[in-house]
Scaffold this motif. Structure first.
Motif, PDB file in Angstrom:
ATOM      1  N   ASP A 150      29.989  26.440  35.063  1.00  0.00           N
ATOM      2  CA  ASP A 150      29.602  27.782  34.627  1.00  0.00           C
ATOM      3  C   ASP A 150      30.495  28.839  35.277  1.00  0.00           C
ATOM      4  O   ASP A 150      31.041  29.714  34.585  1.00  0.00           O
ATOM      5  CB  ASP A 150      28.138  28.009  35.015  1.00  0.00           C
ATOM      6  N   LEU A 151      30.666  28.768  36.582  1.00  0.00           N
ATOM      7  CA  LEU A 151      31.478  29.765  37.291  1.00  0.00           C
ATOM      8  C   LEU A 151      32.923  29.743  36.789  1.00  0.00           C
ATOM      9  O   LEU A 151      33.529  30.801  36.554  1.00  0.00           O
ATOM     10  CB  LEU A 151      31.442  29.486  38.797  1.00  0.00           C
ATOM     11  N   ALA A 152      33.470  28.537  36.609  1.00  0.00           N
ATOM     12  CA  ALA A 152      34.864  28.417  36.146  1.00  0.00           C
ATOM     13  C   ALA A 152      35.041  29.075  34.782  1.00  0.00           C
ATOM     14  O   ALA A 152      36.088  29.656  34.494  1.00  0.00           O
ATOM     15  CB  ALA A 152      35.266  26.944  36.078  1.00  0.00           C
ATOM     16  N   GLY A 153      34.009  29.008  33.955  1.00  0.00           N
ATOM     17  CA  GLY A 153      34.103  29.591  32.618  1.00  0.00           C
ATOM     18  C   GLY A 153      33.961  31.102  32.608  1.00  0.00           C
ATOM     19  O   GLY A 153      34.317  31.737  31.607  1.00  0.00           O
ATOM     20  N   ARG A 154      33.415  31.663  33.670  1.00  0.00           N
ATOM     21  CA  ARG A 154      33.147  33.102  33.668  1.00  0.00           C
ATOM     22  C   ARG A 154      34.125  33.938  34.474  1.00  0.00           C
ATOM     23  O   ARG A 154      34.281  35.126  34.202  1.00  0.00           O
ATOM     24  CB  ARG A 154      31.722  33.347  34.196  1.00  0.00           C
ATOM     25  N   LEU A 155      34.764  33.368  35.498  1.00  0.00           N
ATOM     26  CA  LEU A 155      35.602  34.186  36.380  1.00  0.00           C
ATOM     27  C   LEU A 155      36.851  34.666  35.641  1.00  0.00           C
ATOM     28  O   LEU A 155      37.547  33.890  34.990  1.00  0.00           O
ATOM     29  CB  LEU A 155      36.026  33.388  37.618  1.00  0.00           C
ATOM     30  N   ARG A 156      37.142  35.946  35.763  1.00  0.00           N
ATOM     31  CA  ARG A 156      38.367  36.520  35.210  1.00  0.00           C
ATOM     32  C   ARG A 156      39.309  36.842  36.373  1.00  0.00           C
ATOM     33  O   ARG A 156      38.868  37.033  37.503  1.00  0.00           O
ATOM     34  CB  ARG A 156      38.040  37.792  34.428  1.00  0.00           C
ATOM     35  N   GLN A 157      40.577  36.948  36.050  1.00  0.00           N
ATOM     36  CA  GLN A 157      41.552  37.196  37.114  1.00  0.00           C
ATOM     37  C   GLN A 157      41.189  38.445  37.916  1.00  0.00           C
ATOM     38  O   GLN A 157      41.258  38.447  39.143  1.00  0.00           O
ATOM     39  CB  GLN A 157      42.958  37.338  36.512  1.00  0.00           C
ATOM     40  N   GLN A 158      40.791  39.503  37.203  1.00  0.00           N
ATOM     41  CA  GLN A 158      40.548  40.770  37.903  1.00  0.00           C
ATOM     42  C   GLN A 158      39.295  40.739  38.777  1.00  0.00           C
ATOM     43  O   GLN A 158      39.076  41.658  39.564  1.00  0.00           O
ATOM     44  CB  GLN A 158      40.481  41.940  36.905  1.00  0.00           C
ATOM     45  N   ASP A 159      38.457  39.690  38.618  1.00  0.00           N
ATOM     46  CA  ASP A 159      37.265  39.569  39.476  1.00  0.00           C
ATOM     47  C   ASP A 159      37.621  39.114  40.888  1.00  0.00           C
ATOM     48  O   ASP A 159      36.805  39.231  41.804  1.00  0.00           O
ATOM     49  CB  ASP A 159      36.290  38.528  38.901  1.00  0.00           C
ATOM     50  N   VAL A 160      38.822  38.533  41.033  1.00  0.00           N
ATOM     51  CA  VAL A 160      39.153  37.754  42.233  1.00  0.00           C
ATOM     52  C   VAL A 160      40.204  38.467  43.079  1.00  0.00           C
ATOM     53  O   VAL A 160      41.140  39.046  42.544  1.00  0.00           O
ATOM     54  CB  VAL A 160      39.680  36.360  41.785  1.00  0.00           C
ATOM     55  N   SER A 161      40.026  38.448  44.406  1.00  0.00           N
ATOM     56  CA  SER A 161      41.096  38.836  45.336  1.00  0.00           C
ATOM     57  C   SER A 161      41.429  37.597  46.141  1.00  0.00           C
ATOM     58  O   SER A 161      40.622  37.157  46.958  1.00  0.00           O
ATOM     59  CB  SER A 161      40.630  39.937  46.283  1.00  0.00           C
ATOM     60  N   GLY A 162      42.604  37.017  45.909  1.00  0.00           N
ATOM     61  CA  GLY A 162      42.930  35.723  46.490  1.00  0.00           C
ATOM     62  C   GLY A 162      42.790  34.656  45.430  1.00  0.00           C
ATOM     63  O   GLY A 162      43.262  34.855  44.301  1.00  0.00           O
ATOM     64  N   ALA A 163      42.124  33.570  45.743  1.00  0.00           N
ATOM     65  CA  ALA A 163      42.041  32.484  44.766  1.00  0.00           C
ATOM     66  C   ALA A 163      40.751  31.689  44.902  1.00  0.00           C
ATOM     67  O   ALA A 163      40.184  31.574  45.983  1.00  0.00           O
ATOM     68  CB  ALA A 163      43.232  31.540  44.915  1.00  0.00           C
ATOM     69  N   VAL A 164      40.312  31.168  43.750  1.00  0.00           N
ATOM     70  CA  VAL A 164      39.194  30.224  43.704  1.00  0.00           C
ATOM     71  C   VAL A 164      39.692  28.963  43.001  1.00  0.00           C
ATOM     72  O   VAL A 164      40.155  29.032  41.859  1.00  0.00           O
ATOM     73  CB  VAL A 164      37.987  30.813  42.944  1.00  0.00           C
ATOM     74  N   ILE A 165      39.638  27.859  43.694  1.00  0.00           N
ATOM     75  CA  ILE A 165      39.985  26.559  43.101  1.00  0.00           C
ATOM     76  C   ILE A 165      38.668  25.825  42.879  1.00  0.00           C
ATOM     77  O   ILE A 165      37.876  25.659  43.815  1.00  0.00           O
ATOM     78  CB  ILE A 165      40.899  25.738  44.032  1.00  0.00           C
ATOM     79  N   ILE A 166      38.415  25.424  41.626  1.00  0.00           N
ATOM     80  CA  ILE A 166      37.125  24.807  41.276  1.00  0.00           C
ATOM     81  C   ILE A 166      37.356  23.409  40.715  1.00  0.00           C
ATOM     82  O   ILE A 166      38.088  23.243  39.729  1.00  0.00           O
ATOM     83  CB  ILE A 166      36.372  25.671  40.241  1.00  0.00           C
TER      84      ILE A 166
END
Ligand code: ZN
Length: 335
Positions: free
Chosen positions: A75-91
């Motif tokens: 679910d999280l992987a499908g919702r996160l947009r680039q502009q939501d993130v500072s740094g990185a999320v690896i899922i």
């Protein structure tokens, strides 16, 4: 003695792990077999990266029959947009993907238990190759690791987020702060029966902030347990400064596992009767479960007694139990 340089991993990501943007793809692991001569295991993954900042590595399905992690992370992987993130999320929602697809704790290919396979081997079994890729490619990229577990088909847990008490006090403090941010109903200072080969230990030995969970079990999930997982993942990312916004902080009760006396094991096969439910207060010496013999009538049941006073935190899930199975876990509430 000379040491050979370690061979490269046979796993190749189908996406750019280090470039900005939202990347959905796979870790492709060559696996030649009867039904696919030049085939591969395709482990789903997503990387959402936006400029400089910390990197969080989020994993579920380390054991294939535990579902809160995969549900929260797909679910999280499908919702996160680039502009939501500072740094990185690896899922990686289902780390031991063959086990996840088979709905089993360990891999149907090689019987590998992912959480006993670290640091892994590039020339080992499928499970060892996945562990090696995490050990040498993904963990080094991470500042913070959140690895979701639940009880699987054979255990059921109070929903808690947990970290280990480590020799490195600063790292312990950081991990316990991330547990607090997760905001599960229960939080645990966790003790392992045997920490050798665990993903946890691999991450902690690299100096990573490592947080894990046990969010239920029985080989399924509930609406409540999945809500806890989703909120917890978002909270930990906010705590790390990767997602913006305030933490959705919920009351949590802290538990400690002070010694191996927390664990009770069955000494006979039989039919298990739980004598206390999860979350109940139990006293040292209290019978927390009974194991009834099923081969004859008239035999006294084995009584399983709590070895310390505390809260019943986990219990064997299926009605039938075997000698050696973990029957119950009692943890101690701390203020
Ligand atoms: Zn697990």
């Amino acid at each position: 003695m000379t040491s050979k340089p370690m061979r490269p991993s046979p796993i190749s990501p189908t996406i750019d792990l280090d470039g900005d943007g939202v990347h959905h793809g796979h870790l492709r692991l060559p696996y030649s077999r009867d039904d696919s001569a030049w085939g591969s295991v395709m482990i789903p993954m997503a990387v959402i990266r936006n400029g400089a900042g910390p990197t969080a590595l989020l994993t579920g399905g380390n054991h294939g029959d535990e579902y809160e992690g995969p549900l929260a992370l797909f679910d999280l992987a499908g919702r996160l947009r680039q502009q939501d993130v500072s740094g990185a999320v690896i899922i990686v929602p289902a780390m031991n993907y063959p086990a996840f697809r088979a709905a089993t704790r360990t891999s149907p290919i090689d019987s590998g238990n992912m959480n006993r396979s670290f640091p892994g081997r590039p020339d080992g079994t499928v499970t060892e190759k996945i562990a090696d890729y995490f050990q040498r490619e993904l963990l080094p990229r991470a500042d913070l690791v959140l690895d979701f577990h639940s009880g699987g088909k054979t255990l059921d847990f109070l929903p808690f987020c947990a970290a280990h008490v480590l020799p490195d006090e600063a790292l312990t403090r950081q991990a316990l702060a991330a547990v607090e941010a997760f905001s599960a109903p229960w939080s645990m200072r966790m003790l392992e029966i045997d920490a050798v080969g665990m993903y946890d230990t691999a991450a902690e030995e690299m100096g990573k902030v490592f947080v894990t969970t046990e969010l239920g079990g029985g080989g399924t999930s509930t609406a409540a347990s999945v809500r806890i997982a989703r909120r917890g993942a978002a909270n930990v990312l906010k705590h790390a400064g990767i997602l913006a916004g305030g933490i959705d902080s919920q009351p949590t009760r802290w538990l400690d596992m002070p010694s191996g006396d927390c664990f009770c094991f069955a000494e006979e096969d039989g039919l298990i009767e739980t004598m206390a439910d999860l979350g109940e207060t139990v006293s040292e010496g209290q019978v927390v479960a009974r194991i009834h013999q099923v081969g004859r009538t008239g035999a006294a049941p084995q009584e399983i007694r709590a070895k310390l006073s505390g809260i019943l935190t986990a219990r064997h899930f299926p009605g039938l139990v075997k000698a050696g199975d973990c029957a119950s876990v009692v943890a101690v509430e701390v203020e």
